[in-house]
Design a protein around this motif. Sequence first.
Motif, mmCIF file in Angstrom:
data_model
loop_
_atom_site.group_PDB
_atom_site.id
_atom_site.type_symbol
_atom_site.label_atom_id
_atom_site.label_comp_id
_atom_site.label_asym_id
_atom_site.label_seq_id
_atom_site.Cartn_x
_atom_site.Cartn_y
_atom_site.Cartn_z
ATOM 1 N N GLY A 108 151.028 128.747 -9.555
ATOM 2 C CA GLY A 108 150.860 127.888 -8.385
ATOM 3 C C GLY A 108 152.119 127.739 -7.556
ATOM 4 N N ASN A 111 153.204 120.630 -8.733
ATOM 5 C CA ASN A 111 152.381 121.802 -8.414
ATOM 6 C C ASN A 111 151.447 121.423 -7.280
ATOM 7 N N GLY A 168 149.842 123.799 -5.552
ATOM 8 C CA GLY A 168 148.972 124.959 -5.384
ATOM 9 C C GLY A 168 147.596 124.712 -5.964
ATOM 10 N N ASN A 169 146.770 125.737 -5.904
ATOM 11 C CA ASN A 169 145.409 125.631 -6.425
ATOM 12 C C ASN A 169 145.235 126.380 -7.743
ATOM 13 N N ALA A 170 146.347 126.657 -8.435
ATOM 14 C CA ALA A 170 146.309 127.313 -9.740
ATOM 15 C C ALA A 170 147.380 126.685 -10.620
ATOM 16 N N VAL A 230 147.294 121.959 -11.932
ATOM 17 C CA VAL A 230 147.022 121.903 -10.492
ATOM 18 C C VAL A 230 147.142 120.460 -10.017
ATOM 19 N N ASN A 231 147.773 120.253 -8.865
ATOM 20 C CA ASN A 231 147.937 118.930 -8.248
ATOM 21 C C ASN A 231 148.526 117.912 -9.221
#
Length: 132
Positions: A123, A71, A73-75, A99-100
């Motif tokens: 994300g 992931n 993304g920021n969600a 996230v991350n």
Amino acid sequence: MKSRRFLFVAFVAVLIAAALAAGRASDASSHAAGANAAGRPTVVAQSNAVWFCPGLPPALPERSARVTFSNVGNAPADVEVTDLADKGNATHLTFQVPVNAVVTKARSQLGGPGALTVETFGGRVLVEEGIE
């Protein structure tokens, strides 16, 4: 007659130069959806996207197959995996990728041999299938 030929050759040269310039153009998204540094295919899936894998050839050992979900993304992302088993019924597995974060699952954790459909919600998720 020579001037017409010269104009035609000049026109073709301009077309070739334009094609070469367009072929060398880069876009950040095209690099993300291509092959990674190791040459393994990677698919970038945006939110609410679908990734499909036809499955491994029968000659390869399935116990060494892995599917990795990253992931970027920021969600948080919800992932739903549908295993379209070669023999038997389709199975569904749902899990979340923070996230991350990177989540790697053995192919056998996702169901029996067969094709996979991966749906992502949330994300931005990269999905990669490989063999160790």
